[in-house]
Design a protein around this motif. Structure first.
Motif, PDB file in Angstrom:
ATOM      1  N   LYS A  17       0.906  -1.357  -0.117  1.00 56.35           N
ATOM      2  CA  LYS A  17      -0.067   0.033  -0.065  1.00 56.35           C
ATOM      3  C   LYS A  17       0.739   1.228   0.032  1.00 56.35           C
ATOM      4  CE  LYS A  17      -4.265   1.583   2.396  1.00 56.35           C
ATOM      5  NZ  LYS A  17      -4.926   1.141   3.670  1.00 56.35           N
ATOM      6  N   SER A  18       1.831   1.456   0.809  1.00 53.94           N
ATOM      7  CA  SER A  18       2.742   2.717   0.817  1.00 53.94           C
ATOM      8  C   SER A  18       3.478   2.613  -0.361  1.00 53.94           C
ATOM      9  CB  SER A  18       3.671   2.693   2.338  1.00 53.94           C
ATOM     10  OG  SER A  18       3.783   1.464   2.633  1.00 53.94           O
ATOM     11  N   ALA A  19       4.014   1.458  -1.016  1.00 49.78           N
ATOM     12  CA  ALA A  19       4.737   1.673  -2.063  1.00 49.78           C
ATOM     13  C   ALA A  19       3.966   2.572  -3.191  1.00 49.78           C
ATOM     14  CB  ALA A  19       5.080   0.287  -2.410  1.00 49.78           C
ATOM     15  N   LEU A  20       2.727   2.053  -3.316  1.00 46.08           N
ATOM     16  CA  LEU A  20       1.854   2.458  -4.391  1.00 46.08           C
ATOM     17  C   LEU A  20       1.524   3.918  -4.314  1.00 46.08           C
ATOM     18  CD1 LEU A  20       0.799   1.130  -7.009  1.00 46.08           C
ATOM     19  CD2 LEU A  20      -1.403   1.062  -5.866  1.00 46.08           C
ATOM     20  N   LYS A  21       1.328   4.087  -2.794  1.00 49.27           N
ATOM     21  CA  LYS A  21       1.230   5.548  -2.561  1.00 49.27           C
ATOM     22  C   LYS A  21       2.038   6.638  -2.953  1.00 49.27           C
ATOM     23  CE  LYS A  21      -0.318   8.187   1.526  1.00 49.27           C
ATOM     24  NZ  LYS A  21      -0.469   8.288   2.943  1.00 49.27           N
ATOM     25  N   PHE A  22       3.474   5.945  -2.515  1.00 45.01           N
ATOM     26  CA  PHE A  22       4.616   6.810  -3.145  1.00 45.01           C
ATOM     27  C   PHE A  22       4.562   6.860  -4.484  1.00 45.01           C
ATOM     28  CE2 PHE A  22       9.383   6.689  -3.169  1.00 45.01           C
ATOM     29  CZ  PHE A  22       9.546   8.019  -2.928  1.00 45.01           C
ATOM     30  N   ALA A  23       4.362   5.705  -5.035  1.00 39.99           N
ATOM     31  CA  ALA A  23       4.647   5.751  -6.669  1.00 39.99           C
ATOM     32  C   ALA A  23       3.545   6.761  -7.271  1.00 39.99           C
ATOM     33  CB  ALA A  23       4.231   4.356  -7.332  1.00 39.99           C
ATOM     34  N   LYS A  24       2.554   6.871  -6.783  1.00 41.56           N
ATOM     35  CA  LYS A  24       1.492   7.937  -7.053  1.00 41.56           C
ATOM     36  C   LYS A  24       1.849   9.293  -6.996  1.00 41.56           C
ATOM     37  CE  LYS A  24      -3.104   9.486  -5.927  1.00 41.56           C
ATOM     38  NZ  LYS A  24      -4.353   9.155  -4.770  1.00 41.56           N
ATOM     39  N   GLN A  25       2.397   9.533  -5.792  1.00 36.82           N
ATOM     40  CA  GLN A  25       3.100  10.900  -5.495  1.00 36.82           C
ATOM     41  C   GLN A  25       4.003  11.356  -6.646  1.00 36.82           C
ATOM     42  OE1 GLN A  25       4.872  10.637  -1.682  1.00 36.82           O
ATOM     43  NE2 GLN A  25       2.947  10.828  -0.502  1.00 36.82           N
ATOM     44  N   LEU A  26       5.023  10.274  -6.990  1.00 35.47           N
ATOM     45  CA  LEU A  26       5.959  10.612  -7.774  1.00 35.47           C
ATOM     46  C   LEU A  26       5.291  10.841  -9.363  1.00 35.47           C
ATOM     47  CD1 LEU A  26       8.447   7.668  -7.122  1.00 35.47           C
ATOM     48  CD2 LEU A  26       8.595   9.985  -6.377  1.00 35.47           C
ATOM     49  N   LEU A  27       4.267  10.118  -9.560  1.00 34.85           N
ATOM     50  CA  LEU A  27       3.522  10.010 -11.022  1.00 34.85           C
ATOM     51  C   LEU A  27       3.000  11.481 -11.154  1.00 34.85           C
ATOM     52  CD1 LEU A  27       2.420   6.656 -11.485  1.00 34.85           C
ATOM     53  CD2 LEU A  27       3.971   7.807 -12.843  1.00 34.85           C
ATOM     54  N   LEU A  28       2.409  12.074  -9.882  1.00 36.58           N
ATOM     55  CA  LEU A  28       1.571  13.134  -9.908  1.00 36.58           C
ATOM     56  C   LEU A  28       2.493  14.478  -9.681  1.00 36.58           C
ATOM     57  CD1 LEU A  28      -1.822  11.970  -8.240  1.00 36.58           C
ATOM     58  CD2 LEU A  28      -1.278  12.193 -10.676  1.00 36.58           C
ATOM     59  N   ASN A  29       3.484  14.432  -9.460  1.00 36.50           N
ATOM     60  CA  ASN A  29       4.444  15.617  -9.352  1.00 36.50           C
ATOM     61  C   ASN A  29       4.771  15.859 -10.781  1.00 36.50           C
ATOM     62  OD1 ASN A  29       6.733  14.581 -10.283  1.00 36.50           O
ATOM     63  ND2 ASN A  29       7.954  14.713  -8.026  1.00 36.50           N
ATOM     64  N   ASP A  30       5.065  17.166 -10.602  1.00 33.45           N
ATOM     65  CA  ASP A  30       5.410  17.805 -12.025  1.00 33.45           C
ATOM     66  C   ASP A  30       6.790  17.826 -12.731  1.00 33.45           C
ATOM     67  OD1 ASP A  30       6.210  19.665 -10.411  1.00 33.45           O
ATOM     68  OD2 ASP A  30       4.919  21.163 -11.139  1.00 33.45           O
ATOM     69  N   THR A  31       7.876  16.937 -12.094  1.00 32.98           N
ATOM     70  CA  THR A  31       9.196  16.843 -12.534  1.00 32.98           C
ATOM     71  C   THR A  31       9.443  15.866 -13.392  1.00 32.98           C
ATOM     72  OG1 THR A  31       9.830  16.420 -10.279  1.00 32.98           O
ATOM     73  CG2 THR A  31      10.046  18.717 -10.962  1.00 32.98           C
ATOM     74  N   TYR A  32      10.116  16.004 -14.483  1.00 36.15           N
ATOM     75  CA  TYR A  32      10.295  14.807 -15.438  1.00 36.15           C
ATOM     76  C   TYR A  32      11.832  14.791 -15.266  1.00 36.15           C
ATOM     77  CZ  TYR A  32       6.009  14.971 -17.538  1.00 36.15           C
ATOM     78  OH  TYR A  32       4.502  14.869 -17.682  1.00 36.15           O
ATOM     79  N   ASN A  33      12.195  14.426 -13.748  1.00 40.78           N
ATOM     80  CA  ASN A  33      13.865  14.273 -13.496  1.00 40.78           C
ATOM     81  C   ASN A  33      14.076  12.788 -13.488  1.00 40.78           C
ATOM     82  OD1 ASN A  33      12.483  14.062 -11.118  1.00 40.78           O
ATOM     83  ND2 ASN A  33      13.953  15.276 -10.104  1.00 40.78           N
ATOM     84  N   PHE A  34      13.596  11.922 -13.951  1.00 41.41           N
ATOM     85  CA  PHE A  34      14.087  10.540 -14.141  1.00 41.41           C
ATOM     86  C   PHE A  34      14.550  10.010 -12.625  1.00 41.41           C
ATOM     87  CE2 PHE A  34      15.813   6.572 -15.329  1.00 41.41           C
ATOM     88  CZ  PHE A  34      15.339   6.193 -16.618  1.00 41.41           C
ATOM     89  N   LYS A  35      13.247   9.333 -12.134  1.00 40.52           N
ATOM     90  CA  LYS A  35      13.595   8.725 -10.750  1.00 40.52           C
ATOM     91  C   LYS A  35      12.947   7.317 -11.245  1.00 40.52           C
ATOM     92  CE  LYS A  35      10.534  11.624  -9.551  1.00 40.52           C
ATOM     93  NZ  LYS A  35      10.732  12.627 -10.517  1.00 40.52           N
ATOM     94  N   TRP A  36      13.711   6.408 -10.598  1.00 42.60           N
ATOM     95  CA  TRP A  36      13.597   4.917 -10.969  1.00 42.60           C
ATOM     96  C   TRP A  36      13.362   4.120  -9.623  1.00 42.60           C
ATOM     97  CZ3 TRP A  36      18.254   7.217 -11.233  1.00 42.60           C
ATOM     98  CH2 TRP A  36      19.285   6.542 -10.654  1.00 42.60           C
TER      99      TRP A  36
END
Ligand code: UDP
Length: 242
Positions: A17-36
Motif C-alpha cells: 500500500k505505501s509503495a503504491l502511494k509513494f509511486a502515485k506521488q511521484l507520478l503526479l508531481n510535475d518534474t520529469y527528472n528521471f526517478k526509478w
C-alpha cells in the motif's frame, strides 16, 4: 521509509500500500527528472554484489521493492519489518492503473515485438483510452530508443529487458531522459501478452513462484548460485550483527 544495506544492497522497508502511494506521488508531481524504482530478488542482489554498476543502479533507486520472497526473509533477518513480497509485475500493473486513472502518459520499452504489441493490446483492452505514447521492442539500438523516449516524455516508462540489461539502460540514460518514473519489469510483457504463464496463485501465495519459474524454464538453474550467494551473505550479516 526505513532502509538497510544488506551485503551492500539497499533494501527498503515498504509494503504494497505505501509503495503504491509513494509511486502515485511521484507520478503526479510535475518534474520529469528521471526517478526509478527497482524490484529486487536474491538473484539480482547476488549479481549486484559483484557488479558495481548494477549495485549503483539498485542503490540509486527512489525505492526498492521486495519482488522475491528471499528479500523478505533477508530483510527480516536483518531487522526490517517487511510484511510481504511485492511482485514487480503486479506493482507495475497497479502503476499502469494510476496512469490510466490520472490520464498520464505510458511508454512500454522492451521484449520481442510480438510481446511488446501483445502487452499494449492487453493494457488497452483492460483500460480503454489509456494514453500509450510509445511502444518499442527491446532489440533496437539504445540511442535510437532513448531519442524516441525523450521525444514522447512519458510519465511512466516500463522497461522489459530482463534483470541486468534494463538496469544498464536506466543507469546510462538517467541524466538525460525526461521521464517521471521508470521501472524495469523483466519478463512482464511476455506475461501480459500471454506468451508466458505465471505460477498459479497458490504457488505465489506460499512464496514459491521462483521455484515454479525455474521448473518451467530450467535454463534459469545456473542463476540460482547468485541468489544463494546473497542469501548466505544476508545470514552472515545477521549473525555478525547479533
Ligand atoms: N529482452 C529484450 N532485449 C534484450 C534481451 C532480452 O527485450 O536484449 C527481453 C526478452 O525478450 C524478455 C525479457 O527481456 O521479454 C527477459 O525476461 P526474463 O523473464 O528473462 O527477465 P527476468 O524477469 O528474469 O528479469
Amino acid at each position: 521509509m526505513r532502509s538497510k544495506y544488506i551485503c551492500g544492497i539497499r533494501v527498503d522497508e515498504i509494503d504494497r500500500k505505501s509503495a503504491l502511494k509513494f509511486a502515485k506521488q511521484l507520478l503526479l508531481n510535475d518534474t520529469y527528472n528521471f526517478k526509478w524504482i527497482t524490484s529486487i530478488n536474491p538473484e539480482k542482489c547476488g549479481r549486484a554484489m559483484e557488479n558495481e554498476a548494477l549495485r549503483n543502479t539498485i542503490n540509486g533507486s527512489i525505492m526498492t521493492i521486495p519482488d522475491g520472497i528471499g528479500i523478505v526473509w533477508a530483510g527480516r533477518m536483518n531487522g526490517l519489518l517487511l510484511k510481504h513480497r511485492i511482485p514487480g509485475i503486479d506493482f507495475a500493473w497497479n502503476m499502469i492503473r494510476l496512469v490510466h486513472k490520472y490520464n498520464l502518459k505510458l511508454y512500454l520499452y522492451g521484449a520481442k515485438p510480438e510481446s511488446n504489441q501483445g502487452a499494449v493490446a492487453r493494457i488497452e483492452a483492460t483500460m480503454p483510452g489509456i494514453n500509450i505514447v510509445g511502444a518499442i521492442d527491446g532489440y533496437r539500438e539504445w540511442n535510437e530508443v532513448a531519442a524516441d523516449i525523450a521525444d514522447k516524455k512519458p510519465d511512466l516508462l516500463l522497461i522489459a529487458m530482463g534483470g541486468g540489461k534494463q538496469e544498464e539502460f536506466i543507469w546510462k540514460y538517467k541524466d538525460i531522459l525526461p521521464v517521471k518514473v521508470a521501472m524495469g519489469v523483466g519478463g512482464s510483457f511476455d506475461v501480459w501478452a500471454g506468451k508466458v504463464e505465471r505460477a498459479p496463485r497458490l504457488w505465489q501465495a506460499i512464496g514459491m513462484e521462483w521455484f515454479y519459474r525455474i521448473a518451467k524454464e530450467p535454463f534459469r538453474i545456473p542463476r540460482l548460485k547468485y541468489g544463494l550467494r546473497f542469501m548466505m551473505c544476508s545470514m552472515y550479516q545477521m549473525l555478525y550483527n547479533m
